[in-house]
Design an enzyme around this catalytic site. Structure first.
Site, PDB file in Angstrom:
ATOM      1  N   ASP A 152       0.796  -1.246  -0.034  1.00 39.29           N
ATOM      2  CA  ASP A 152      -0.020  -0.036   0.004  1.00 39.29           C
ATOM      3  C   ASP A 152       0.806   1.210  -0.149  1.00 39.29           C
ATOM      4  O   ASP A 152       1.624   1.760   1.044  1.00 39.29           O
ATOM      5  CB  ASP A 152      -0.888  -0.182   1.389  1.00 39.29           C
ATOM      6  CG  ASP A 152      -1.920   1.304   1.443  1.00 39.29           C
ATOM      7  OD1 ASP A 152      -1.815   1.834   0.265  1.00 39.29           O
ATOM      8  OD2 ASP A 152      -2.313   1.413   2.481  1.00 39.29           O
TER       9      ASP A 152
ATOM     10  N   SER B 231      -0.783  17.208 -11.057  1.00 38.31           N
ATOM     11  CA  SER B 231      -1.451  16.599 -12.154  1.00 38.31           C
ATOM     12  C   SER B 231      -2.404  17.974 -12.512  1.00 38.31           C
ATOM     13  O   SER B 231      -3.601  17.925 -12.137  1.00 38.31           O
ATOM     14  CB  SER B 231      -2.356  15.519 -11.650  1.00 38.31           C
ATOM     15  OG  SER B 231      -3.067  14.967 -12.660  1.00 38.31           O
TER      16      SER B 231
END
Length: 417
Positions: free
Chosen positions: A91, A275
């Site tokens: 993770d 982004s």
């Protein structure tokens, strides 16, 4: 797919996993403390608790039954001498390495054994050492939790042997977590500043690989290749794997492209990067200052809610469903009616394969599919889970503090389930 001389840590699919879009979204609400902004059953109350609206209009607190602990993928690790193998979730959105252990109550161990779950027993390892006074406690948003003590032991990941790795052993886990027996723990790959061990945080497995020179100084990285069961007939057969300390050149060469890197901001402990634009059917939308987190422990991709609407509003028959708390598309939608969508990762645009925009059958409508891209509510950052990661080969570079991606080629697009 050919094999280079890089050791791949195989990723295994949980055969009992039945994807549920709403439950995966609620899991994200909890993991990142998200307040939804669109109408639906799930909402935050005045105390910021995540609540579920009942049919009679009343609300109750969200339970483990309302969310999907996203353990679709697990990876094998061996702990101790001799090695005890467990399946854990890798993770990149957390920084604790905790596992089921022999210190759990007998009833929980019995229930786990019946479903095939392995546990780590430190007494059976000649190399384990206790860490007196060190404890850990992880609280999940649904009120469930796991806690325990800490030992150090040898941990083997692929062909890498880590000496003296801190292993957070569970003395107690909430009953809700005992149903998630496909994964017997989590190996956190985020940055150590969000590790929960007290009184002093411990080094993550990646930290120790770097500190112990288990991986080269110029390759202080791990990489992630997430496949899809929809691609079983493709050249990669839908396989998935991680690598540590090496980039798999066969994968990069198969793309015909080069890896593009962008700096990451690890202040909050995450793999967070710029982004700043999205392209929807050729229309470029600037998103100045926008960032995203790459999260291997999450299935969905969540972005600004207005952008989500723009993506799905172009699909005939797509709709937002308040009961499902998300956008649905008709299961018979042909690929050419799903918009072309690409998200910026630094300076490169990554196309989201159309088959991954179709995440799972809708829970209450057999003719609809739950979308793999959903709204982030009031969270100020995007989360890029498997919907995104299945479209790229991803390089997490801790040494150079950068995130690398290269677009993969997917020769087939399967929308329906």
């Amino acid at each position: 797919m050919g094999f280079s001389n890089v050791t791949r840590v195989p990723v295994r699919r949980n055969g009992d996993y039945k994807a549920n879009g709403t439950k995966s979204l609620v899991w994200l609400y909890n993991k990142y403390n998200i307040t939804p902004v669109r109408p639906g059953r799930y909402h935050r109350d005045k105390k910021h608790r995540l609540m579920k609206r009942q049919e009679d209009g009343s609300s109750t607190e969200v339970t483990a039954e309302d969310q999907q602990n996203d353990v679709y993928y697990t990876c094998p690790v061996a702990i101790g001498t001799p090695g005890q193998q467990l399946e854990v979730t890798f993770d990149s959105g957390s920084a604790d390495f905790w596992v089921w252990s022999s210190h759990l109550p007998d009833e929980i161990k019995k229930r786990g054994a019946e479903s095939g779950a392995a546990i780590y027993d430190p007494r059976k390892s000649s190399t384990q050492q206790p860490m007196p006074g060190s404890t850990w406690h992880i609280q999940y948003g649904d009120g469930s939790s796991a806690s325990g003590t800490v030992v150090t032991d040898i941990v083997k990941v692929g062909d890498i042997t880590i000496q003296g790795q801190a292993v957070e052993i569970a003395n107690r886990i909430s009953a809700s977590l005992t149903t998630q027996t496909a994964s017997q723990g989590i190996l956190g790959l985020a940055f150590g500043n969000i590790n929960t061990v007290t009184p002093k945080p411990v080094k993550t497995p990646l930290d120790n690989m770097i500190a112990q020179d288990d991986i080269p100084n110029d390759q202080e990285i791990f990489t992630c290749y997430m496949g899809s069961y929809k691609d079983a007939k493709d050249p990669d057969h839908g396989e998935s794997f991680f690598t540590f300390g090496n980039i798999d050149s066969d994968v990069v060469n198969a793309t015909g492209r080069e890896i593009s890197y962008t700096p990451i901001n690890d202040t909050n402990g995450f793999w967070e990067f710029a982004s700043e634009s999205v392209v929807i059917n050729g229309k470029k939308i600037a998103l100045p200052g926008n960032t995203a987190i790459a999260d291997t422990g999450t299935t969905l991709m969540i972005i600004d809610d207005d952008l989500v609407e723009e993506i799905y509003s172009g699909i005939p028959g797509a709709k937002y469903d308040e009961t499902e708390q998300g956008w649905l598309i008709p299961s018979n939608t042909p690929p050419d009616q799903i918009p072309d969508v690409a998200f910026a990762v630094g300076d490169v645009e990554i196309v989201i394969e159309k088959e991954h925009i179709a995440f799972a059958p809708a829970e209450n409508n057999s003719e609809m599919v739950y979308g793999g891209i959903q709204g982030r509510g009031k969270l100020p950052v995007n989360i890029y889970g498997d919907t995104f990661l299945k479209c790229v080969y991803a390089v997490f570079d801790a040494g150079k503090k950068q995130f690398g991606v290269v677009q993969r080629v997917d020769p087939s697009q399967k929308i329906a389930f």
